[in-house]
Motif scaffolding. Structure first.
Motif, short mmCIF file in Angstrom:
data_model
loop_
_atom_site.label_atom_id
_atom_site.label_comp_id
_atom_site.label_asym_id
_atom_site.label_seq_id
_atom_site.Cartn_x
_atom_site.Cartn_y
_atom_site.Cartn_z
N TYR A 151 0.71 -1.16 0.03
CA TYR A 151 0.05 -0.06 0.03
C TYR A 151 0.78 1.29 0.18
O TYR A 151 0.65 2.24 -0.59
CB TYR A 151 -0.90 0.15 1.38
N GLY A 152 1.91 1.38 0.75
CA GLY A 152 2.67 2.38 1.07
C GLY A 152 3.40 2.66 -0.44
O GLY A 152 3.41 3.95 -0.89
N SER A 153 3.96 1.70 -1.17
CA SER A 153 4.38 1.88 -2.36
C SER A 153 3.62 2.53 -3.34
O SER A 153 3.88 3.39 -4.20
CB SER A 153 5.12 0.75 -3.09
N GLY A 154 2.24 1.89 -3.50
CA GLY A 154 1.18 2.65 -4.34
C GLY A 154 1.05 4.04 -3.99
O GLY A 154 0.90 4.88 -4.80
N MET A 155 0.97 4.37 -2.56
CA MET A 155 0.72 5.90 -2.29
C MET A 155 1.77 6.51 -2.58
O MET A 155 1.67 7.83 -3.21
CB MET A 155 0.50 5.79 -0.80
N VAL A 156 3.20 6.04 -2.60
CA VAL A 156 4.49 6.98 -2.71
C VAL A 156 4.47 7.25 -4.32
O VAL A 156 4.68 8.32 -4.72
CB VAL A 156 5.62 6.13 -2.30
N GLY A 157 3.88 6.15 -5.08
CA GLY A 157 3.90 6.40 -6.33
C GLY A 157 2.82 7.43 -6.94
O GLY A 157 3.37 8.25 -7.77
N ASN A 158 1.66 7.31 -6.46
CA ASN A 158 0.94 8.51 -6.74
C ASN A 158 1.24 9.95 -6.19
O ASN A 158 0.86 10.67 -7.00
CB ASN A 158 -0.51 8.11 -5.99
N LEU A 159 1.81 9.81 -4.92
CA LEU A 159 2.35 10.96 -4.43
C LEU A 159 3.34 11.78 -5.18
O LEU A 159 3.66 12.88 -5.58
CB LEU A 159 2.70 11.03 -2.96
N SER A 160 4.43 10.95 -5.85
CA SER A 160 5.32 11.27 -6.59
C SER A 160 4.87 11.75 -7.78
O SER A 160 5.47 13.05 -8.54
CB SER A 160 6.11 10.23 -6.98
N GLN A 161 3.77 11.40 -8.54
CA GLN A 161 3.31 11.81 -9.78
C GLN A 161 2.61 13.22 -9.50
O GLN A 161 2.88 14.07 -10.25
CB GLN A 161 2.22 10.90 -10.33
N ILE A 162 1.74 13.12 -8.40
CA ILE A 162 1.23 14.54 -8.01
C ILE A 162 2.15 15.62 -8.00
O ILE A 162 2.17 16.55 -8.33
CB ILE A 162 0.44 14.38 -6.73
N TYR A 163 3.27 15.30 -7.01
CA TYR A 163 4.39 16.15 -6.81
C TYR A 163 5.12 16.54 -8.21
O TYR A 163 5.21 17.87 -8.45
CB TYR A 163 5.53 15.57 -5.84
#
Lengths: 169, 73
Positions: A151-163
């Motif tokens: 779950y953490g990796s999924g969220m980091v992936g999405n947060l990276s994209q948003i950033y």
């Protein structure tokens, strides 16, 4: 912890206030992040209370985790797709804006960078999970660490994209 | 070898092409408007293919659109 939650909420509000400048891919990343959070909450609330009590090394524990993963993976993928489609339809109806599903080379570049960061996080989680076994902790710890890193990796992936979209790179 | 940066004249070329909008250019070269914004701000370096498509959209050579800044600030 509370400070972190408050900071995250402020950040989300800031992002939503700037929504009119967002591309559809950026919106999709935010929706995907929220969907991941929702699915993680459902998983924690529904699956973990059913954890079998007793011997942590019993076959029931492995059966429980095996079943949880086998059900969780396809359900998460299907739910993520469904949430994205529903959001696109609702957004198009609410704003009368034609949904643009095409992604250009920059979108793919940002997606790949998000994926790279997600894989780094999952790799760290995988080593932590194996480390927990190496120091003699019960297998449930390994499974919990693996789930959290998923779950953490999924969220980091999405947060990276948003950033990266916010940064304009 | 020092640090180089790839700069571009997209904003100027749009101006000289009847104030072509970012959206119009984006549609011509099949990318999103956000990509044109990122290119103009110098925050994104395009692929060679996109660079050629942009040059063709303005009907100029590649060097007239993109150039190498050997002393980036």
């Amino acid at each position: 912890m509370l400070h972190y939650v408050w900071y995250t909420l402020l950040k989300v509000r800031y992002i939503l206030q700037k929504e009119h400048t967002m591309s559809s891919q950026e919106r999709q990343a935010i929706v995907s992040l929220l969907a991941t959070l929702l699915l993680a909450a459902i998983f924690l609330g529904y699956v973990l209370p059913r954890y079998p009590s007793g011997n942590p090394y019993s076959p029931e524990v492995f059966h429980f985790w095996g079943l949880a993963v086998v059900i969780l993976v396809p359900v998460s993928i299907a739910a993520n797709i469904a949430i994205s489609i529903v959001f696109s339809i609702v957004y198009s109806m609410a704003t009368q804006e034609k949904a643009a599903f095409f992604s250009d080379e920059r979108d793919k570049f940002i997606e790949l960078r998000g994926l790279r960061n997600a894989l780094y996080v999952f790799l760290c989680g995988f080593f932590l999970a194996m480390g927990s076994l190496a120091i003699g902790m019960p297998p449930s710890v390994m499974f919990i660490v693996l789930m959290c890193s998923g779950y953490g990796s999924g969220m980091v992936g999405n947060l990276s994209q948003i950033y990266l979209y916010r940064k304009g790179s | 070898m020092g640090t180089w940066a790839i700069r571009n004249n997209i904003r100027k070329l749009r101006f000289h092409h009847d104030e072509m909008t970012q959206q119009q250019l984006a549609e011509k070269v099949s990318v999103t408007r956000q990509t044109i914004v990122a290119l103009e701000k110098g925050k994104y370096t395009p692929s060679l293919e996109l660079a050629f498509r942009i040059a063709r959209a303005f009907d100029v050579s590649l060097e007239e659109v993109f150039f190498l800044d050997e002393n980036p600030s």
